[in-house]
Write a protein that holds these residues in place. Structure first.
Motif, PDB file in Angstrom:
ATOM      1  N   ARG A  39       1.129  -1.596  -0.194  1.00 58.13           N
ATOM      2  CA  ARG A  39       0.127  -0.073   0.556  1.00 58.13           C
ATOM      3  C   ARG A  39       0.605   1.327   0.107  1.00 58.13           C
ATOM      4  O   ARG A  39       0.914   2.344   1.395  1.00 58.13           O
TER       5      ARG A  39
ATOM      6  N   ASP B 166      -7.881   2.219  -2.160  1.00 51.95           N
ATOM      7  CA  ASP B 166      -7.362   2.600  -0.322  1.00 51.95           C
ATOM      8  C   ASP B 166      -6.006   3.879  -0.301  1.00 51.95           C
ATOM      9  O   ASP B 166      -6.383   4.287   1.364  1.00 51.95           O
ATOM     10  N   VAL B 167      -5.285   4.012  -1.473  1.00 51.96           N
ATOM     11  CA  VAL B 167      -4.282   4.539  -1.091  1.00 51.96           C
ATOM     12  C   VAL B 167      -3.968   5.841  -1.444  1.00 51.96           C
ATOM     13  O   VAL B 167      -3.762   6.977  -0.793  1.00 51.96           O
TER      14      VAL B 167
ATOM     15  N   THR C 206      -7.393   7.208  -1.681  1.00 57.18           N
ATOM     16  CA  THR C 206      -8.371   7.554  -0.938  1.00 57.18           C
ATOM     17  C   THR C 206      -8.022   7.527   0.697  1.00 57.18           C
ATOM     18  O   THR C 206      -9.113   8.351   1.122  1.00 57.18           O
ATOM     19  N   GLU C 207      -6.818   7.503   0.988  1.00 62.32           N
ATOM     20  CA  GLU C 207      -6.551   7.233   2.000  1.00 62.32           C
ATOM     21  C   GLU C 207      -7.077   6.881   3.494  1.00 62.32           C
ATOM     22  O   GLU C 207      -7.948   7.135   4.062  1.00 62.32           O
ATOM     23  N   LYS C 208      -7.419   5.723   2.780  1.00 65.77           N
ATOM     24  CA  LYS C 208      -8.426   5.011   3.674  1.00 65.77           C
ATOM     25  C   LYS C 208      -7.005   4.137   4.939  1.00 65.77           C
ATOM     26  O   LYS C 208      -6.539   3.911   4.008  1.00 65.77           O
ATOM     27  N   SER C 209      -8.252   3.986   6.526  1.00 60.54           N
ATOM     28  CA  SER C 209      -7.185   3.386   7.184  1.00 60.54           C
ATOM     29  C   SER C 209      -7.179   1.671   6.709  1.00 60.54           C
ATOM     30  O   SER C 209      -8.220   1.150   6.118  1.00 60.54           O
TER      31      SER C 209
END
Length: 546
Positions: A262, A498-499, A501-504
């Motif tokens: 990620r 995910d990367v 949109t900066e999802k945890s």
């Protein structure tokens, strides 16, 4: 064009597998927009095709199996063009790309000069392809792939150098395997030293594709790097002892830098902007191996066990490095792609059972069932736990347990019997395969009570309602079915989402799954007892085979 100006934010996932390259485009709601695939043996689309199966078997040594690097390069160009020809979306709306490659395969670069030109050359003639541009970039054209089994001597040397298979497992998460990249590199270094000397950079298939998209060398990611017999999976860095035995200055040739799957690595190379109309701000996220990428797509969290039911059955799960088994397994431990913090030493367990759907189909035919509906009728004549009958179906040399072959049947008194009648055999093959999966997960220190909430299944046999119910009953966990035939490429697209949109970690994107079976507690207790018998009988089979 900046990413802020795009009208529809899309994500591209790419899977460079053994016999084909596959792509999927999704939107931020995780809906599929387009898919495409190109087989490496397609002589109507590829000049650099490989007949008949998409890889090359050495005529002088059938253990040596490779794929020419130009096949990979041309297939990438062609699949992107085919995707463009669909006209289902605008390439300028793709804001992120990630993906995966077949694990263990290796690519040998001589120079990065032409690679760099992909990034910077704004005046290139449009007709020049990746093959044309990079034709002088490689010290070795034929890339060893995971099917190669020609490095037995090298594997023995690697294990000996660290004090045996047990120590190698504790360092790298696996015993030495012929298909793993370390032994393949050692073979190149020892048998063709002039090629090894000319090699500036050695890459896995995954970071090779990443490099092409970036126009510069990309680092190896920790998850795919775990399948090399070279990485210290707990320290998340190269093992000096393993590197030193495999090749001179190997760390320099691999690059000291390692990244998590990620990880955003930079913008797409100008070649792809000019040729296909990609957004110049499109981000490239690190690619990984096909198994970790599929796991990422299917496991919403570390408490999910993923089981792929195919020709061989693959089981994937999460385990803390602190709970790593003390004894070496015939499975593998990799850095888990669900964790993006090196301090969070979460590992991914990978188990492969060779005798999967082909054996299930063979038993169905042996019982006289034309299809699985008839097999289901037969199964209805039996009860869970099969009145004590247990079967072991190793039609091919099995991996777990290693190298055992044959059929073994036992009655309720643990006495070996010649055969089972139809209905009992039908249940025995399904129960036996499910018991084996539970047994080997427990041997790997996976605590099914505390650390597993559910099972997600995929693959052709996931539609078999009897198999799915037996799986739920034996594990005592709900089973969900995922419709994701392209899970490797999809896992790449989801990581890009995910990367960017900066999802945890806790909100990792994954495939939507539907409940397929709930466990029936009245039968799970019986299977707990059956597992104890199954374990002892398997030990007897292994002992008798010695």
């Amino acid at each position: 064009m900046s990413n802020e100006n795009v009208t529809q934010r899309l994500y591209l996932g790419i899977d460079l597998s053994t016999q084909q390259i596959k792509c999927i485009v999704i939107d931020e709601q995780l809906q599929t927009i387009a898919e495409e695939a190109i087989s490496f043996n397609d002589n109507s689309l590829l000049v650099h095709h490989v007949q008949p199966n998409g890889f090359v078997v050495d005529k002088n040594d059938k253990r040596c199996i490779t794929t020419p690097v130009f096949v990979f390069l041309e297939a990438l160009d062609v699949v992107l063009q085919k995707l463009s020809d669909q006209k289902k979306f605008d390439f300028s709306n793709i804001v992120g790309i990630s993906g995966c490659g077949q694990q263990h395969g290796s690519v040998y670069w001589k120079t990065k000069t032409e690679l760099g030109s992909l990034k910077t050359d704004n005046n290139r003639e449009q007709s020049l392809s990746l093959v044309n541009i990079l034709k002088s970039s490689f010290s070795r054209i034929d890339c060893p792939i995971w099917m190669d089994s020609s490095t037995t001597n090298e594997c023995q040397s690697i294990e000996k150098s660290v004090g045996g298979s047990q120590n190698l497992f504790q360092i790298t998460g696996s015993k030495a395997y012929e298909r793993f990249t370390g032994s393949q590199i050692m073979k190149v270094a020892n048998k063709t030293p002039e090629i090894y000397e000319q090699t500036e950079r050695i890459q896995l298939i995954s970071n090779f594709v990443t490099s092409i998209l970036l126009g510069e060398y990309a680092p190896i990611d920790l998850s795919d790097g775990s399948g090399m017999n070279l990485l210290d999976i707990r320290q998340c860095k190269w093992s000096k002892a393993c590197l030193d035995i495999c090749g001179k200055d190997l760390e320099t040739k691999l690059s000291e830098k390692l990244v998590h799957p990620r990880t955003a690595l930079g913008n797409i190379a100008n070649y792809f902007v000019e040729r296909y109309g990609f957004n110049s701000q499109c981000q490239i996220v690190s690619f990984t191996g096909d198994n970790p990428s599929s796991y990422y797509a299917l496991a919403s969290d570390p408490k999910t066990i993923v089981i792929s039911l195919g020709t061989s059955d693959t089981v994937m799960g999460a385990i803390s490095a602190n709970e790593m088994p003390k004894q070496a397994l015939d499975g593998h431990l990799l850095v888990n792609p669900l964790a993006n913090d090196r301090e969070n030493t979460l590992l991914m367990l990978l188990l492969c059972f060779k005798n999967g759907s082909l054996v299930r189909e063979r038993v169905r035919e042996e019982t006289g069932s034309k299809d699985w509906h008839e097999m289901s009728v037969l199964l209805s004549q039996t009860t869970p736990s099969n009145q004590g009958f247990i079967g072991f179906f190793y039609d091919d040399h099995e991996i777990l347990p290693q190298n055992i072959q044959g059929r073994f049947y036992f009655n309720a008194d643990n006495q070996k019997v010649e055969n089972l009648e139809g209905a009992a055999k039908a249940r025995a093959v399904l129960e036996g395969q499910c018991l084996a999966k539970r047994l080997y997960l427990q041997r790997a220190n996976i605590d099914l009570t505390k650390n597993v909430d559910r099972i997600v299944i995929t693959g052709g046999a996931s539609v078999n309602v009897d198999l799915v119910q037996i799986l739920a009953d034996i594990f005592g966990k709900p089973v969900y079915a995922a419709v994701a035939p392209n899970s490797g490429a999809l896992g790449g697209a989801l990581r890009a989402v995910d990367v960017i949109t900066e999802k945890s970690n806790s909100t990792t994107s994954s495939v939507e799954c539907l409940i397929a079976a709930q466990p029936r507690s009245q039968y799970t207790a019986g299977y707990d007892e059956m597992l104890l018998r199954y374990t002892k009988l398997e030990e007897k089979i292994i002992q008798d085979a010695k």
